[in-house]
Design a protein around this motif. Structure first.
Motif, mmCIF file in Angstrom:
data_model
loop_
_atom_site.group_PDB
_atom_site.id
_atom_site.type_symbol
_atom_site.label_atom_id
_atom_site.label_comp_id
_atom_site.label_asym_id
_atom_site.label_seq_id
_atom_site.Cartn_x
_atom_site.Cartn_y
_atom_site.Cartn_z
ATOM 1 N N LYS A 7 21.332 -47.809 -1.763
ATOM 2 C CA LYS A 7 20.992 -46.858 -2.831
ATOM 3 C C LYS A 7 19.891 -47.353 -3.786
ATOM 4 O O LYS A 7 19.032 -46.597 -4.201
ATOM 5 C CB LYS A 7 22.253 -46.495 -3.599
ATOM 6 N N ASN A 34 16.373 -46.920 -2.378
ATOM 7 C CA ASN A 34 15.917 -45.519 -2.476
ATOM 8 C C ASN A 34 15.491 -45.207 -3.916
ATOM 9 O O ASN A 34 14.485 -44.545 -4.141
ATOM 10 C CB ASN A 34 17.022 -44.557 -2.046
ATOM 11 N N ASP A 70 17.881 -48.332 6.715
ATOM 12 C CA ASP A 70 18.328 -46.947 6.926
ATOM 13 C C ASP A 70 17.570 -46.346 8.091
ATOM 14 O O ASP A 70 16.335 -46.382 8.111
ATOM 15 C CB ASP A 70 18.051 -46.107 5.677
ATOM 16 N N ASP A 73 20.055 -40.979 -5.212
ATOM 17 C CA ASP A 73 19.379 -42.236 -5.585
ATOM 18 C C ASP A 73 18.037 -41.928 -6.246
ATOM 19 O O ASP A 73 17.619 -42.610 -7.187
ATOM 20 C CB ASP A 73 19.155 -43.108 -4.347
HETATM 21 O O1 LIG Z 1 27.300 -48.077 1.307
HETATM 22 P P1 LIG Z 1 26.586 -47.548 0.085
HETATM 23 O O2 LIG Z 1 25.811 -48.624 -0.573
HETATM 24 O O3 LIG Z 1 27.484 -46.839 -0.857
HETATM 25 O O4 LIG Z 1 25.585 -46.426 0.582
HETATM 26 C C1 LIG Z 1 24.567 -46.728 1.482
HETATM 27 C C2 LIG Z 1 23.754 -45.517 1.762
HETATM 28 O O5 LIG Z 1 24.475 -44.499 2.425
HETATM 29 O O6 LIG Z 1 23.350 -44.917 0.573
HETATM 30 C C3 LIG Z 1 22.064 -44.400 0.694
HETATM 31 C C4 LIG Z 1 22.097 -42.914 0.455
HETATM 32 O O7 LIG Z 1 22.548 -42.649 -0.836
HETATM 33 C C5 LIG Z 1 21.552 -44.778 2.040
HETATM 34 O O8 LIG Z 1 20.299 -45.322 1.869
HETATM 35 C C6 LIG Z 1 22.482 -45.855 2.497
HETATM 36 O O9 LIG Z 1 22.598 -45.909 3.817
#
Ligand SMILES: O=P(O)(O)OC[C@@]1(O)O[C@H](CO)[C@@H](O)[C@@H]1O
Length: 311
Positions: A39, A42, A12, A253
């Motif tokens: 997620k 986090n 990220d 998260d």
């Molecule tokens: O593509 P996914 O897995 O749904 O979401 C990924 C994400 O947006 O979720 C987190 C924020 O909630 C970030 O750490 C990450 O970049």
């Protein structure tokens, strides 16, 4: 120990800008914050912040994968990933001075069938020592919603409570596994039940319907307004104090990770919600994605209001 599952992990990148984005021009980034993301990572950071043991698992690959594990370990997160052929994705979050946040999420590289089988075996092993397993975020190509549902079913069958934070058709599929807890937002709960849900009464009715189907805890996130929860204890609405948000990414998260800790500590669900909402609110006050200060969360905890609105 809590096990977090991130099948689509990412590096990220939070980019802080000094001036608003102007389409079609060049921007120099003033502050960059890189973190082990996706997620579940986090959520793991929240669990580690709360000094609770965690093991983050899923897939990582290539240089980004090695970097992710290094970043996770710097944050004190223990991990046990399957290493894949393909490079781990990056997700970019652009934060403008007006607090607007714009995210660009890469899809993630495909997972091979043998890599998925190796992961299934690892999860069975990790589950043996787990008090709670969280399943967080999207899935990469090569893994189907059905595969994901089976992972949850097998973990539930092993007697370990599961928290699922998924959206869209993935969430729809996961529901059949009757996880212990889900955390949809208003749109997601509407998609799940295939009807438009806007008012508080409609949200309550929808969450109670899912509870009757056998999901023990439904936490509907309401953004800055807090969250609504239906559990065996009743129906609750919890509101956080108003804050000046710095970085909202990863707050959901943090809520999942800290809820998992409170659940593992066998707190009543109403206290799990107040505690998790305090940690999630505190994380919006930090530059780093999904980071928070425990003392700030404790202060916020005193200001969170929770009301039982139905039996
Ligand atoms: O593509 P996914 O897995 O749904 O979401 C990924 C994400 O947006 O979720 C987190 C924020 O909630 C970030 O750490 C990450 O970049």
């Amino acid at each position: 120990m809590i096990v977090t599952v991130t099948l689509n992990a990412s590096i990220d990148k939070a980019y802080y800008l000094d001036s608003p984005v102007v389409d079609g021009t060049v921007h120099r980034v003033s502050v960059v914050d890189n973190s082990a993301g996706g997620k579940g990572l986090n959520a793991s950071r929240a669990i580690t912040t709360l000094n609770y043991p965690v093991c983050a698992t899923g897939f990582v690959g290539g240089n980004n994968g090695r970097y992710l594990v290094e970043l996770a370990h710097k944050d004190g997160i223990t991990s046990d990933f399957i290493y894949t052929e393909q490079e781990t994705r990056s997700c970019i979050n652009i934060l403008e001075p007006n607090k607007q946040s714009t995210e660009f999420l890469e899809p993630g590289q495909p997972i091979l069938p043998e890599e998925f089988l190796a992961f299934k075996a690892k999860l069975v092993q990790l589950t043996k020592d787990a008090e709670v397993v969280t399943f967080n975020g999207s899935i990469p190509k090569g893994i189907s919603a059905e595969n994901y549902k089976e992972l949850i079913q097998e973990t539930m069958a092993a007697g370990v409570p599961c928290i699922v934070d998924a959206s869209g058709t993935l969430l729809t599929s996961c529901i059949d596994a009757l996880p212990t807890m889900i955390k949809p937002n208003t749109d997601e709960i509407g998609q799940l039940l295939k009807r438009e849900i806007t008012t508080q009464d409609e949200i309550i009715e929808a969450a109670q319907e899912l509870h009757k189907r056998g999901i023990k805890i439904i936490v509907v996130s309401l953004g800055a307004q807090g969250a609504l929860m239906v559990s065996d204890e009743g129906t609750f609405i919890a509101n956080p104090p108003k804050i000046e948000v710095i970085n909202p990414v990863g707050a959901g998260d943090t809520l999942v990770g800290s809820f998992a800790v409170a659940l593992a500590q066998r707190k009543p669900t109403s206290e799990c919600l107040t505690f998790a909402l305090s940690c999630a609110t505190a994380s919006c006050l930090s530059i780093g994605t999904g980071r928070f200060d425990q003392a700030v969360a404790a202060e916020i905890h005193k200001q969170v209001t929770i009301k039982k609105i139905a039996g």
